[in-house]
Write an enzyme that holds these catalytic residues in place. Sequence first.
Site: not given
Ligand code: GLC
Length: 823
Positions: A431, A434, A507
């Site tokens: 995650d 980017e 998200d």
């Molecule tokens: C980001 C991710 C989400 C995750 C969060 C905490 O917002 O896109 O899916 O739950 O981080 O890790």
Amino acid sequence: MEEQNEHGKEIKDDGIIQEIVEETVQHLNNPVTDLKPIVKKYLSAVQKVKKDGNKFYFSDGDARVEIRVVSDEIIRVRLAPHGVFLDDFSYAVPVVDQKVTTFKMEELEDHYAISTNTITCKIRKDDFHISFTEKLSQMVMSEDESPMHWEENIEFGGYYVYATKKCLPEENFYGLGDKSGNMNLRGRHFQNWNTDAYSFGWDQDPLYRTIPFYLGVHQQAAYGIFFDNTFRSYFDFGKEDNQKTSFWADGGELQYYYIHGPHMMDVVKRYQTLTGTHPMPPKWALGYHQCRWSYYPEKKVKEIADGFRSRNIPCDAIYLDIDYMDGYRCFTWNKNYFPDPKRMIKELADDGFKTVVMIDPGIKVDDNYWVFKEGKENNYFCRRSDDYFMEGHVWPGRCQFPDFTNPTVREWWGNLYKELVDIGVAGVWNDMNEPAVFGAGTFPNDVRHNFDGYRGSHRKAHNVYGMQMVRSTYDGLKKLMRNKRPFTITRAGYSGMQRYGCVWTGDNVATWEHLKLGNIQCQRMSVSGVPFCGTDIGGFSGEPDAELFTRWIQLGTFSPFMRAHSAGDTAEREPWSFGEPYTSINRTYIELRYRLMPYLYSVFWEHHRYGFPILRPLVMLEQENLSNHFRQDEFTFGDKILVCPVLEQGATSRLVYLPKGKWYNFWTHEVLNGESEHNIEAALDHMPLFVRAGSVIPEYPVMQYVGEKNVDEVLLNIYYSDYEVNSFLYEDHGDTFAYEQDIYSEKKFSVKGDQKKLKIEQSVDGLYTPNYELYNYNIIGIPFKVKKITVDEQDVLDFHMDERNCLRFKSNKNFMTIKVYGE
Ligand code: GLC
């Protein structure tokens, strides 16, 4: 002497057309907006031509253009503003495979023509306009509106590079990967700069991923353009000027591939020959996944697992979001929440659950933390132009970030998963890649990257950072899991990312608008070469009501990646959280996913092996029908099952367009004619689904997780058709790479009936033998009274018509021909 041409541009003595424009240039990291004069230079008349194998070089005396014949249907164009091409290196296209032997160049009066068997690329002599024509029909598919152009970048060196093509009045555009809003891109402007876009809106741009590949459709034919440039890039589909389609970038090379159709499907398949397909995922990855930010402590995780098993709702994977770590330090555990992760993971595995954990790129600056220490000692973290470390705040606080564009760093990172793999973790979720940085958004432009030895600043590496992270994860897991298929999921990526992992759309929000948007996004990713995609079912932030959640589960049943996920501050969000009748409906759909597993898996194979997209929007099924250029709700999963998700609150029916041919209503078996719209009942437990007449849809028994039981019987649902239709069933071990050595079984079926007889033929390919021996036949829609059935010429004695008027019988023969005779 100076004169004006018809575009009002000045033509200088030296032949270079110069255009002086005043433009506002905005840099993300320099919010100060200043107005500066920019000199755009355009290619002028062709002066020199040179051939070198399959490459042709054209020069206007200064700038050079390389035209490379890649295959009969693909041609690559590169521009070197001052004659020197950049290194021919691409993260998207690992090798430009040479697949063509017949091509030629001719010099004609006003242009040069490079032709393959299928297409001709013309380069006009007087103004360097480049066009692509379908050879047979002479139809011009894509044509420069102005010659390729550029402007020098004083601050960073190199050039801003531009291509402007004609946009035809009836032309429509698709693809571009991770974009929000309507499917058809005509009239819109986009930017590619991977961005953490929490709670993104309907038209928000840019989002998390960069896929600079689009499809154009006009005069019933399609082509594609892949602008392989990792810098911040822009696309304009007739927005600035209705008659122009442009793409440009803040740096790098103007390099693009023209990819011929004429069907959209051909374009996608060919794009996929360049950038690769998704490897076969472990079969369990196609099951239902349950996620939340975050399930902890262990007791909670167990409670969720028990919740599924005690309610008989199938589930294959449970996710651990950031809170499983010690202070958000990657590759560590919070021992208060998870005192013995190995034992917990083993207990979950014994109950059929795979554990997937999150790993982010930000490494906490902490000299007592082994990952930070190793990274620091080996100089693996990114640095600024003046050698300071790139530091920024993410979940753990102050962090440094590995340079995933460095192969040594990727290798190191891949090995960091050893302990997680050893204790049984089955998948990894990357995650924030980017890369996201709190406050600043992302790294400043001056951060330096190795770029696999080709060096670059963050301007060049930003859009590939996430892809290189998940690449390192995938490769690391593959090695550590001793060639079992890794499961990886990434938020950011660039073209070619499909070789390393699946994606989710980030998200999203628990609204009906986002249900609609997610439906389009997954289809769009699929036609953009990234097929293994899903949304956070239910919406990440906000609260879905029961109806919205159930409709989302229904759509998710036909998302290649099916995962429910929600933010931590929301109410419980499991398939049973809303009580009855929702729990039962959710269960029915999740069960349907497992029943259809052999079909879904076969469609995945079709993608992996042949480059077909998994989800196919209506426009792709019937691009010649102009109304389909604007339809965006419906899609087929593979080519046999048409899905019409219900996207409106309170709906009890919906309008459905069925493409050519005959279609069976999946629920009622009613046969409907294609090429028309139908109003279809869509009560809460009925998402409209249709099966193409002539299909063979295989089913396995419902399981609580993939591999729970041995499959000892396969159900073949055969939908009668009076024209011939082919289907296939792909099977293999489900978790190894043996399929690369042809250890798989690919059964092909053909179904054709008439008013008195139905014939089903099968052929088998591959070296794998499935365990089951029993075939359970369910033949739907037979228009005659059945008198006799033979399987490979032997009579079937025991058959009957069931309460739904389907012909039922079983046979333990792996048949070659089945004949059903009527009276
Ligand atoms: C980001 C991710 C989400 C995750 C969060 C905490 O917002 O896109 O899916 O739950 O981080 O890790």
